[in-house]
Motif scaffolding. Structure first.
Motif, PDB file in Angstrom:
ATOM      1  N   VAL A 115      -4.236  -6.094 -16.822  1.00  0.00           N
ATOM      2  CA  VAL A 115      -2.841  -5.748 -17.085  1.00  0.00           C
ATOM      3  C   VAL A 115      -2.289  -4.891 -15.956  1.00  0.00           C
ATOM      4  O   VAL A 115      -1.163  -5.098 -15.487  1.00  0.00           O
ATOM      5  CB  VAL A 115      -2.700  -5.021 -18.438  1.00  0.00           C
ATOM      6  N   LEU A 116      -3.063  -3.915 -15.497  1.00  0.00           N
ATOM      7  CA  LEU A 116      -2.616  -3.024 -14.432  1.00  0.00           C
ATOM      8  C   LEU A 116      -2.254  -3.810 -13.175  1.00  0.00           C
ATOM      9  O   LEU A 116      -1.331  -3.437 -12.444  1.00  0.00           O
ATOM     10  CB  LEU A 116      -3.711  -1.995 -14.126  1.00  0.00           C
ATOM     11  N   GLN A 117      -2.953  -4.892 -12.923  1.00  0.00           N
ATOM     12  CA  GLN A 117      -2.731  -5.683 -11.723  1.00  0.00           C
ATOM     13  C   GLN A 117      -1.881  -6.927 -11.979  1.00  0.00           C
ATOM     14  O   GLN A 117      -1.787  -7.816 -11.137  1.00  0.00           O
ATOM     15  CB  GLN A 117      -4.083  -6.058 -11.107  1.00  0.00           C
ATOM     16  N   SER A 118      -1.217  -6.956 -13.147  1.00  0.00           N
ATOM     17  CA  SER A 118      -0.378  -8.090 -13.510  1.00  0.00           C
ATOM     18  C   SER A 118       0.814  -8.224 -12.569  1.00  0.00           C
ATOM     19  O   SER A 118       1.397  -7.234 -12.122  1.00  0.00           O
ATOM     20  CB  SER A 118       0.129  -7.921 -14.949  1.00  0.00           C
ATOM     21  N   GLU A 119       1.197  -9.475 -12.299  1.00  0.00           N
ATOM     22  CA  GLU A 119       2.375  -9.773 -11.485  1.00  0.00           C
ATOM     23  C   GLU A 119       3.476 -10.407 -12.328  1.00  0.00           C
ATOM     24  O   GLU A 119       4.419 -10.988 -11.785  1.00  0.00           O
ATOM     25  CB  GLU A 119       1.987 -10.708 -10.325  1.00  0.00           C
ATOM     26  N   ASP A 120       3.366 -10.320 -13.641  1.00  0.00           N
ATOM     27  CA  ASP A 120       4.372 -10.868 -14.547  1.00  0.00           C
ATOM     28  C   ASP A 120       5.687 -10.126 -14.331  1.00  0.00           C
ATOM     29  O   ASP A 120       5.771  -8.913 -14.548  1.00  0.00           O
ATOM     30  CB  ASP A 120       3.903 -10.719 -15.994  1.00  0.00           C
ATOM     31  N   GLU A 121       6.720 -10.829 -13.928  1.00  0.00           N
ATOM     32  CA  GLU A 121       7.997 -10.179 -13.609  1.00  0.00           C
ATOM     33  C   GLU A 121       8.694  -9.621 -14.842  1.00  0.00           C
ATOM     34  O   GLU A 121       9.615  -8.793 -14.717  1.00  0.00           O
ATOM     35  CB  GLU A 121       8.921 -11.155 -12.892  1.00  0.00           C
ATOM     36  N   ASN A 122       8.282 -10.058 -16.025  1.00  0.00           N
ATOM     37  CA  ASN A 122       8.886  -9.542 -17.257  1.00  0.00           C
ATOM     38  C   ASN A 122       8.156  -8.328 -17.816  1.00  0.00           C
ATOM     39  O   ASN A 122       8.581  -7.776 -18.834  1.00  0.00           O
ATOM     40  CB  ASN A 122       8.924 -10.645 -18.328  1.00  0.00           C
ATOM     41  N   LEU A 123       7.084  -7.921 -17.165  1.00  0.00           N
ATOM     42  CA  LEU A 123       6.282  -6.798 -17.638  1.00  0.00           C
ATOM     43  C   LEU A 123       6.336  -5.644 -16.645  1.00  0.00           C
ATOM     44  O   LEU A 123       5.887  -5.776 -15.499  1.00  0.00           O
ATOM     45  CB  LEU A 123       4.826  -7.228 -17.853  1.00  0.00           C
ATOM     46  N   LEU A 124       6.907  -4.538 -17.071  1.00  0.00           N
ATOM     47  CA  LEU A 124       6.906  -3.332 -16.250  1.00  0.00           C
ATOM     48  C   LEU A 124       5.584  -2.599 -16.450  1.00  0.00           C
ATOM     49  O   LEU A 124       5.104  -2.472 -17.579  1.00  0.00           O
ATOM     50  CB  LEU A 124       8.063  -2.409 -16.644  1.00  0.00           C
ATOM     51  N   ILE A 125       5.013  -2.124 -15.373  1.00  0.00           N
ATOM     52  CA  ILE A 125       3.759  -1.359 -15.445  1.00  0.00           C
ATOM     53  C   ILE A 125       4.092   0.115 -15.224  1.00  0.00           C
ATOM     54  O   ILE A 125       4.630   0.497 -14.180  1.00  0.00           O
ATOM     55  CB  ILE A 125       2.738  -1.831 -14.392  1.00  0.00           C
ATOM     56  N   GLY A 126       3.792   0.924 -16.216  1.00  0.00           N
ATOM     57  CA  GLY A 126       4.074   2.349 -16.130  1.00  0.00           C
ATOM     58  C   GLY A 126       2.836   3.151 -15.769  1.00  0.00           C
ATOM     59  O   GLY A 126       1.773   2.961 -16.356  1.00  0.00           O
ATOM     60  N   ILE A 127       2.968   4.011 -14.757  1.00  0.00           N
ATOM     61  CA  ILE A 127       1.910   4.966 -14.420  1.00  0.00           C
ATOM     62  C   ILE A 127       2.564   6.342 -14.316  1.00  0.00           C
ATOM     63  O   ILE A 127       3.760   6.464 -14.060  1.00  0.00           O
ATOM     64  CB  ILE A 127       1.177   4.612 -13.106  1.00  0.00           C
ATOM     65  N   ALA A 128       1.782   7.373 -14.527  1.00  0.00           N
ATOM     66  CA  ALA A 128       2.324   8.732 -14.533  1.00  0.00           C
ATOM     67  C   ALA A 128       2.746   9.153 -13.129  1.00  0.00           C
ATOM     68  O   ALA A 128       2.038   8.900 -12.147  1.00  0.00           O
ATOM     69  CB  ALA A 128       1.287   9.699 -15.081  1.00  0.00           C
ATOM     70  N   ASP A 129       3.883   9.808 -13.031  1.00  0.00           N
ATOM     71  CA  ASP A 129       4.395  10.279 -11.744  1.00  0.00           C
ATOM     72  C   ASP A 129       3.714  11.601 -11.386  1.00  0.00           C
ATOM     73  O   ASP A 129       4.311  12.674 -11.401  1.00  0.00           O
ATOM     74  CB  ASP A 129       5.917  10.460 -11.838  1.00  0.00           C
ATOM     75  N   ASN A 130       2.432  11.476 -11.013  1.00  0.00           N
ATOM     76  CA  ASN A 130       1.583  12.642 -10.770  1.00  0.00           C
ATOM     77  C   ASN A 130       1.125  12.781  -9.330  1.00  0.00           C
ATOM     78  O   ASN A 130       0.451  13.760  -8.996  1.00  0.00           O
ATOM     79  CB  ASN A 130       0.308  12.554 -11.628  1.00  0.00           C
ATOM     80  N   TYR A 131       1.438  11.831  -8.463  1.00  0.00           N
ATOM     81  CA  TYR A 131       0.714  11.712  -7.206  1.00  0.00           C
ATOM     82  C   TYR A 131       1.296  12.525  -6.051  1.00  0.00           C
ATOM     83  O   TYR A 131       0.640  12.714  -5.039  1.00  0.00           O
ATOM     84  CB  TYR A 131       0.620  10.233  -6.801  1.00  0.00           C
ATOM     85  N   GLY A 132       2.533  12.997  -6.186  1.00  0.00           N
ATOM     86  CA  GLY A 132       3.156  13.770  -5.122  1.00  0.00           C
ATOM     87  C   GLY A 132       3.642  15.113  -5.634  1.00  0.00           C
ATOM     88  O   GLY A 132       2.877  15.892  -6.215  1.00  0.00           O
ATOM     89  N   SER A 133       4.910  15.401  -5.433  1.00  0.00           N
ATOM     90  CA  SER A 133       5.488  16.676  -5.872  1.00  0.00           C
ATOM     91  C   SER A 133       5.454  16.793  -7.393  1.00  0.00           C
ATOM     92  O   SER A 133       5.723  15.829  -8.120  1.00  0.00           O
ATOM     93  CB  SER A 133       6.930  16.789  -5.388  1.00  0.00           C
ATOM     94  N   LEU A 134       5.140  17.996  -7.870  1.00  0.00           N
ATOM     95  CA  LEU A 134       5.078  18.262  -9.309  1.00  0.00           C
ATOM     96  C   LEU A 134       6.142  19.275  -9.720  1.00  0.00           C
ATOM     97  O   LEU A 134       6.067  19.835 -10.818  1.00  0.00           O
ATOM     98  CB  LEU A 134       3.690  18.807  -9.677  1.00  0.00           C
TER      99      LEU A 134
END
Length: 343
Positions: free
Chosen positions: A126-145
């Motif tokens: 699922v994380l690597q899905s390319e389905d254009e109708n499926l949004l993949i959400g990840i936490a915005d943790n990687y840069g400024s906090l």
């Protein structure tokens, strides 16, 4: 003779008091010395922090001139995810620390207390899905906090150590656009949680189910919307219940039940890591499904206005350390909405 005995007795009392005074003076000296050492240590730490802040910009500049391996994932704002969901009927599968841990074969939350190889593999797909109708959400943790509270910043830094960051980046694509998984967590984590901003974020979030026929697929102790008005603008609500923990063990039954429902239905999912996989499978089957996760607890905390996570009577919370006593939900409206129970 009697006066002599009284005098000796008084003398003994005075000597005892003198010894006690001396003892207290010595203890006081130790306390003063200890306090002085603590103050000196605190002053030194404060000065160290000043030196760090003054030099950090140069250290970061050097890092930018000599980049490390890796990249910053492209993460679109939660508002953009809501727009895609409402305007274009997109679905949303969210990945948090629990889902990444499951992919790595680790257990992080009580939602998933067993390592399941199939779940790990499905989450990775699922994380690597390319389905254009499926949004993949990840936490915005990687840069400024900077938009988060100090407590949230500490928690994120503690979790996202170099090894975990490396694991994430090995699974993510540098050119892919992800969406902020915290879109369904509009309150506790944010520095502005004592302003009007969380209310506005919740109002925007409610657009997802506004006027829609909804089916909640949730753990049996979640009680989405029970006791509050979070989903008061939905046209109708039905519920499919799964286990409070390790819901993937009943996954095929839950999925089959979902696929038997009307195509125009909006599925709102709160079922731990199983919800992430379910959002993808329902999307592929032509349904719209949004993984809302902890949104109900966030709303309960928002209503209380304390700016922190607290136990909510009768609702399961995997993030609080203490044991919870959970009883069956007796709300009549809730019971009438249940169309299937796989708990």
């Amino acid at each position: 003779m009697e006066l002599e005995q009284q005098f000796l007795s008084l003398l003994g009392i005075v000597e005892g008091l003198q010894r006690r005074v001396y003892q207290l003076e010595e203890e006081n000296k130790l306390l003063i010395r200890g306090q002085k050492q603590i103050l000196e240590w605190a002053e030194q730490k404060q000065q160290d922090n000043v030196y760090f802040q003054e030099n950090a910009v140069y250290e970061l500049w050097d890092r930018m001139q000599h980049p490390m391996d890796g990249f910053f994932p492209k993460i679109a704002a939660g508002e953009q995810a809501i727009s895609e969901i409402v305007a274009h009927g997109k679905s949303l599968a969210r990945f948090g620390d629990g889902e990444f841990a499951a992919i790595a074969g680790r257990i992080r939350h009580r939602f998933q207390t067993e390592i399941e190889e199939e779940l790990s593999q499905r989450l990775k797909e699922v994380l690597q899905s390319e389905d254009e109708n499926l949004l993949i959400g990840i936490a915005d943790n990687y840069g400024s906090l900077e938009k988060y509270t100090e407590q949230s910043q500490r928690e994120i830094r503690c979790y996202l150590n170099p090894q975990v960051r490396k694991e994430h980046l090995e699974l993510l694509h540098s050119e892919k656009t992800y969406y902020d998984a915290y879109v369904t967590r509009p309150y506790v984590m944010y520095r502005d949680n004592q302003t009007d901003a969380p209310r506005k974020r919740f109002e925007n979030l409610k657009k997802i189910w506004d006027g829609r026929d909804c089916i909640f697929v949730e753990g049996c102790c979640s009680g989405l919307g029970v006791g509050n008005d979070l989903f008061g603008n939905a046209k109708s609500i039905q519920r499919i219940l799964g286990p409070a923990e390790n819901a993937f063990s009943r996954y095929q039954e839950i999925l089959s039940c979902c696929k038997a429902q009307e195509k125009g239905t909006l599925f709102l999912l709160a079922l731990g890591p199983a919800a992430t996989v379910l959002a993808s499978d329902l999307c592929k089957a032509g349904y719209q499904a949004v993984d809302v996760g902890h949104v109900d607890l966030e709303y309960e905390w928002f209503l209380r206005g304390e700016g922190c996570r607290t136990p909510i009577d009768g609702k399961y919370n995997n993030e609080l350390g203490e044991e919870q006593v959970l009883l069956p939900i007796r709300d009549e409206a809730y019971i009438s909405q249940v169309i299937a129970d796989f708990s």
